[in-house]
Design an enzyme around this catalytic site. Structure first.
Site, PDB file in Angstrom:
ATOM      1  N   LYS A  13     -14.190   9.005 -29.179  1.00 34.49           N
ATOM      2  CA  LYS A  13     -14.133   8.837 -27.712  1.00 34.49           C
ATOM      3  C   LYS A  13     -12.686   8.773 -27.232  1.00 34.49           C
ATOM      4  CE  LYS A  13     -16.448   4.879 -27.610  1.00 34.49           C
ATOM      5  NZ  LYS A  13     -16.808   4.631 -29.016  1.00 34.49           N
ATOM      6  N   ARG A  87     -20.700  -1.613 -22.580  1.00 32.75           N
ATOM      7  CA  ARG A  87     -21.224  -1.723 -23.935  1.00 32.75           C
ATOM      8  C   ARG A  87     -22.489  -2.576 -23.980  1.00 32.75           C
ATOM      9  NH1 ARG A  87     -15.850  -0.739 -26.710  1.00 32.75           N
ATOM     10  NH2 ARG A  87     -16.266  -0.497 -28.909  1.00 32.75           N
ATOM     11  N   ARG A 126      -9.210   5.658 -40.931  1.00 36.51           N
ATOM     12  CA  ARG A 126      -8.407   5.637 -39.708  1.00 36.51           C
ATOM     13  C   ARG A 126      -7.245   4.649 -39.838  1.00 36.51           C
ATOM     14  NH1 ARG A 126     -11.138   4.634 -33.873  1.00 36.51           N
ATOM     15  NH2 ARG A 126     -11.404   2.493 -34.574  1.00 36.51           N
ATOM     16  N   ARG A 159      -6.520  -1.057 -38.637  1.00 39.38           N
ATOM     17  CA  ARG A 159      -6.998  -2.103 -37.734  1.00 39.38           C
ATOM     18  C   ARG A 159      -7.889  -3.050 -38.529  1.00 39.38           C
ATOM     19  NH1 ARG A 159      -9.485   0.949 -32.478  1.00 39.38           N
ATOM     20  NH2 ARG A 159     -11.068  -0.641 -32.779  1.00 39.38           N
ATOM     21  N   ARG A 170     -19.845  -3.661 -36.782  1.00 39.77           N
ATOM     22  CA  ARG A 170     -19.643  -3.019 -35.469  1.00 39.77           C
ATOM     23  C   ARG A 170     -20.744  -1.993 -35.198  1.00 39.77           C
ATOM     24  NH1 ARG A 170     -13.949  -0.611 -35.953  1.00 39.77           N
ATOM     25  NH2 ARG A 170     -14.169   0.049 -33.804  1.00 39.77           N
TER      26      ARG A 170
HETATM   27  P1  AMP Z   1     -12.745  -0.015 -29.288  1.00 42.99           P
HETATM   28  O1  AMP Z   1     -11.286   0.243 -29.389  1.00 42.99           O
HETATM   29  O2  AMP Z   1     -13.377   0.563 -28.067  1.00 42.99           O
HETATM   30  O3  AMP Z   1     -13.494   0.327 -30.555  1.00 42.99           O
HETATM   31  O4  AMP Z   1     -12.906  -1.607 -29.106  1.00 42.99           O
HETATM   32  C1  AMP Z   1     -12.453  -2.507 -30.091  1.00 42.99           C
HETATM   33  C2  AMP Z   1     -13.088  -3.873 -29.893  1.00 42.99           C
HETATM   34  O5  AMP Z   1     -12.750  -4.399 -28.610  1.00 42.99           O
HETATM   35  C3  AMP Z   1     -14.602  -3.892 -29.920  1.00 42.99           C
HETATM   36  O6  AMP Z   1     -15.142  -3.934 -31.233  1.00 42.99           O
HETATM   37  C4  AMP Z   1     -14.898  -5.189 -29.152  1.00 42.99           C
HETATM   38  O7  AMP Z   1     -14.627  -6.331 -29.938  1.00 42.99           O
HETATM   39  C5  AMP Z   1     -13.826  -5.144 -28.065  1.00 42.99           C
HETATM   40  N1  AMP Z   1     -14.327  -4.427 -26.866  1.00 42.99           N
HETATM   41  C6  AMP Z   1     -13.846  -3.259 -26.337  1.00 42.99           C
HETATM   42  N2  AMP Z   1     -14.543  -2.899 -25.243  1.00 42.99           N
HETATM   43  C7  AMP Z   1     -15.489  -3.864 -25.067  1.00 42.99           C
HETATM   44  C8  AMP Z   1     -16.541  -4.064 -24.129  1.00 42.99           C
HETATM   45  N3  AMP Z   1     -16.772  -3.189 -23.135  1.00 42.99           N
HETATM   46  N4  AMP Z   1     -17.320  -5.170 -24.261  1.00 42.99           N
HETATM   47  C9  AMP Z   1     -17.111  -6.072 -25.239  1.00 42.99           C
HETATM   48  N5  AMP Z   1     -16.146  -5.936 -26.168  1.00 42.99           N
HETATM   49  C10 AMP Z   1     -15.342  -4.847 -26.101  1.00 42.99           C
END
Ligand code: AMP
Length: 217
Positions: A13, A87, A126, A159, A170
């Site tokens: 994404k 989410r 990654r 990460r 996740r």
């Molecule tokens: P991402 O980079 O989008 O994979 O997000 C990394 C982490 O940030 C996720 O695993 C969540 O812990 C947190 N996170 C990001 N966006 C959201 C969201 N919309 N709602 C809740 N947690 C989020």
């Protein structure tokens, strides 16, 4: 044009949203990037969010909804991509309300899909730059100099939430809390499925073939 980038962690994404930003001038709002910036800056939000993120849990809805509301209020463009939000059902409902208040609507929800085994492989390979957030894949696209970012010279690391146990968690969180939104947006007729297996450029072309007919940027 308002686009939601939808899909499990690791489907690409962020990569595709960044290309749309660079090439087509969209504003890219990634909630994961916002939270990582808050962690880097040592803010109260960052300290709180880190506890959830390191475990692969979602940050609470009220925090995320407030963050998105604030960011959108200070963003003066109608052409943006939301990446990583909503989410949960509560976030989707809050987003609808935010848009209704401003007489805006979501144009397309792009659901990027990749088989689960490939997702696990992608995420475990990654690596991410601590400074600028550029991402690499150790097999197909490693940094040219060990752990130094090609883009900004920052340090490239894994990460914490891309470690194997957290990846599994996740994905389970995605299945339980986020994937039901596919039905929600499907019912609104805005959902488009994108096969996100293949070269980055091929996937970008698939996305453009969906966006171009309604393209207003
Ligand atoms: P991402 O980079 O989008 O994979 O997000 C990394 C982490 O940030 C996720 O695993 C969540 O812990 C947190 N996170 C990001 N966006 C959201 C969201 N919309 N709602 C809740 N947690 C989020």
């Amino acid at each position: 044009m308002l686009i939601l980038m939808f899909g499990a962690p690791g489907v690409g994404k962020g990569t595709q949203a960044k290309l749309l930003q660079e090439r087509k001038g969209f504003f890219h709002l990634s909630t994961g990037d916002l939270l990582r910036a808050a962690i880097k800056n040592g803010t109260e939000l960052g300290l709180m969010a880190k506890r959830f993120m390191d475990r692969g849990e979602l940050v609470p809805d009220d925090v995320m909804i407030g963050l998105v509301e604030e960011t959108m209020a200070s963003t003066h463009t109608d052409n943006f991509i939301l990446d990583g939000f909503p989410r949960t059902a509560a976030q989707a409902e809050a987003l609808d309300k935010m848009f209704a208040k401003n007489s805006k609507t979501i144009d397309k929800v792009l659901n990027l899909s990749v088989p689960q085994q490939e997702i696990v492989e992608r995420l475990s390979q990654r690596r991410t730059c601590l400074s600028c957030g550029a991402t690499y894949n150790l097999i197909v696209n490693p940094p040219k100099n060990d752990s130094i970012c090609d883009v900004c010279g920052g340090e490239v690391v894994q990460r914490k939430d891309d470690e194997p146990e957290t990846i599994k968690h996740r994905l389970n969180v995605y299945i339980e809390k986020t994937s039901p939104l596919i039905k929600y947006y499907g019912a609104e007729g805005k959902l488009v499925h994108i096969d996100a297996v293949g070269e980055i450029e091929t996937i970008f072309s698939r996305i453009m073939s969906v966006l171009e007919p309604a393209y207003k940027v």
